[in-house]
Design an enzyme around this catalytic site. Sequence first.
Site, PDB file in Angstrom:
ATOM      1  N   LYS A  37      -4.227  12.557  -0.466  1.00 32.14           N
ATOM      2  CA  LYS A  37      -4.854  12.966   0.792  1.00 32.14           C
ATOM      3  C   LYS A  37      -3.833  12.978   1.930  1.00 32.14           C
ATOM      4  O   LYS A  37      -2.965  12.120   1.973  1.00 32.14           O
ATOM      5  CB  LYS A  37      -6.001  11.996   1.120  1.00 32.14           C
ATOM      6  CG  LYS A  37      -7.137  12.074   0.115  1.00 32.14           C
ATOM      7  CD  LYS A  37      -8.189  11.023   0.354  1.00 32.14           C
ATOM      8  CE  LYS A  37      -7.711   9.652  -0.031  1.00 32.14           C
ATOM      9  NZ  LYS A  37      -8.783   8.645  -0.043  1.00 32.14           N
ATOM     10  N   THR A  94      -9.018   7.682  -5.342  1.00 25.22           N
ATOM     11  CA  THR A  94      -8.334   6.860  -4.347  1.00 25.22           C
ATOM     12  C   THR A  94      -6.863   7.229  -4.204  1.00 25.22           C
ATOM     13  O   THR A  94      -6.202   7.533  -5.203  1.00 25.22           O
ATOM     14  CB  THR A  94      -8.447   5.362  -4.697  1.00 25.22           C
ATOM     15  OG1 THR A  94      -7.649   4.596  -3.803  1.00 25.22           O
ATOM     16  CG2 THR A  94      -7.991   5.084  -6.125  1.00 25.22           C
ATOM     17  N   SER A  95      -6.375   7.191  -2.977  1.00 20.52           N
ATOM     18  CA  SER A  95      -4.960   7.478  -2.735  1.00 20.52           C
ATOM     19  C   SER A  95      -4.093   6.277  -3.078  1.00 20.52           C
ATOM     20  O   SER A  95      -2.870   6.344  -3.007  1.00 20.52           O
ATOM     21  CB  SER A  95      -4.730   7.898  -1.277  1.00 20.52           C
ATOM     22  OG  SER A  95      -5.191   6.902  -0.392  1.00 20.52           O
ATOM     23  N   ASP A 155     -14.031   7.078   4.382  1.00 20.39           N
ATOM     24  CA  ASP A 155     -14.066   6.365   5.662  1.00 20.39           C
ATOM     25  C   ASP A 155     -13.007   6.838   6.638  1.00 20.39           C
ATOM     26  O   ASP A 155     -12.975   6.372   7.777  1.00 20.39           O
ATOM     27  CB  ASP A 155     -13.850   4.861   5.415  1.00 20.39           C
ATOM     28  CG  ASP A 155     -12.450   4.589   4.886  1.00 20.39           C
ATOM     29  OD1 ASP A 155     -11.622   4.040   5.627  1.00 20.39           O
ATOM     30  OD2 ASP A 155     -12.166   4.954   3.729  1.00 20.39           O
ATOM     31  N   ASP A 161     -14.116   7.835  -2.123  1.00 25.23           N
ATOM     32  CA  ASP A 161     -12.894   7.114  -1.817  1.00 25.23           C
ATOM     33  C   ASP A 161     -13.174   5.642  -2.173  1.00 25.23           C
ATOM     34  O   ASP A 161     -14.322   5.264  -2.432  1.00 25.23           O
ATOM     35  CB  ASP A 161     -12.581   7.273  -0.323  1.00 25.23           C
ATOM     36  CG  ASP A 161     -11.445   6.387   0.138  1.00 25.23           C
ATOM     37  OD1 ASP A 161     -10.377   6.412  -0.485  1.00 25.23           O
ATOM     38  OD2 ASP A 161     -11.655   5.642   1.106  1.00 25.23           O
ATOM     39  N   LEU A 162     -12.142   4.800  -2.147  1.00 27.98           N
ATOM     40  CA  LEU A 162     -12.329   3.409  -2.563  1.00 27.98           C
ATOM     41  C   LEU A 162     -12.172   2.433  -1.392  1.00 27.98           C
ATOM     42  O   LEU A 162     -13.137   1.802  -0.961  1.00 27.98           O
ATOM     43  CB  LEU A 162     -11.328   3.086  -3.676  1.00 27.98           C
ATOM     44  CG  LEU A 162     -11.454   1.728  -4.367  1.00 27.98           C
ATOM     45  CD1 LEU A 162     -12.845   1.520  -4.955  1.00 27.98           C
ATOM     46  CD2 LEU A 162     -10.392   1.610  -5.461  1.00 27.98           C
ATOM     47  N   ASP A 163     -10.958   2.316  -0.859  1.00 29.47           N
ATOM     48  CA  ASP A 163     -10.698   1.361   0.220  1.00 29.47           C
ATOM     49  C   ASP A 163     -11.388   1.795   1.511  1.00 29.47           C
ATOM     50  O   ASP A 163     -11.203   2.918   1.984  1.00 29.47           O
ATOM     51  CB  ASP A 163      -9.189   1.248   0.467  1.00 29.47           C
ATOM     52  CG  ASP A 163      -8.462   0.605  -0.692  1.00 29.47           C
ATOM     53  OD1 ASP A 163      -8.664  -0.602  -0.912  1.00 29.47           O
ATOM     54  OD2 ASP A 163      -7.696   1.305  -1.390  1.00 29.47           O
TER      55      ASP A 163
END
Length: 227
Positions: free
Chosen positions: A148, A115-116, A173, A11-13
């Site tokens: 997601k 990433t979403s 996260d 994931d990114l953020d």
Amino acid sequence: MPRSSTAFLFDLDGTLIDSVYQHVLAWKEALDKEGVLLPVWNIHRKIGMSGGLFTNILLRETGLDITEDRIQRLQKWHAEAFNRHHTQGSVRPLPGARELLDFLTREGIPWAIATSGRMQTAAHNLAALGVDPDKVPVVTRDMVRHAKPDPDLFLAAAERLGVDIHQSLVIGDSIWDMLAAQRARALGVGLLSGGYGMDELQRSGAFRVYDDPADLLQHIDEVAARD
């Protein structure tokens, strides 16, 4: 050393970039502008979903009409507010993020980002990490049908890498990352750097939980297979 057959799908953020709370504030600004008054904690609990699903759920909870025009306005205002945080320099890679990606690259371990967020906001985060989407598989919300907690993002990332999703680790996260990992039949590894607690991540399917990318790198042999 870890085997190259173990792929890492990030994931990114909140996972590689310290940006969750900036997203929360950006959504708060957008919602306030639309006249949707919600407490900040309520917004945070839904960060990690796709922007479209996020706005649909919030509007449904407030009883407001879910119109395409309204959703597009909210997403536009959110992107503008979030990118302003980037310009102000408050959005940065999490501790150990660059080092973790460098380690995987150096060891020949495949990795990708899923990433979403849409590329409109993800582009700044990728640049902050030094990730070139032309060289590293990056899957954004724009590229899949469902985000997601559906598994589409991670399935697409595994396909882009040419790896078996069942031999992949989903690093995220939020509970939405862990639920998506379960639905993809991948192992989920949770990070506390997005604000969710260890119990929440474990109940959502995380088989290991670490503080942040630096902590994961320190314990990399716990999650990657060995020769």
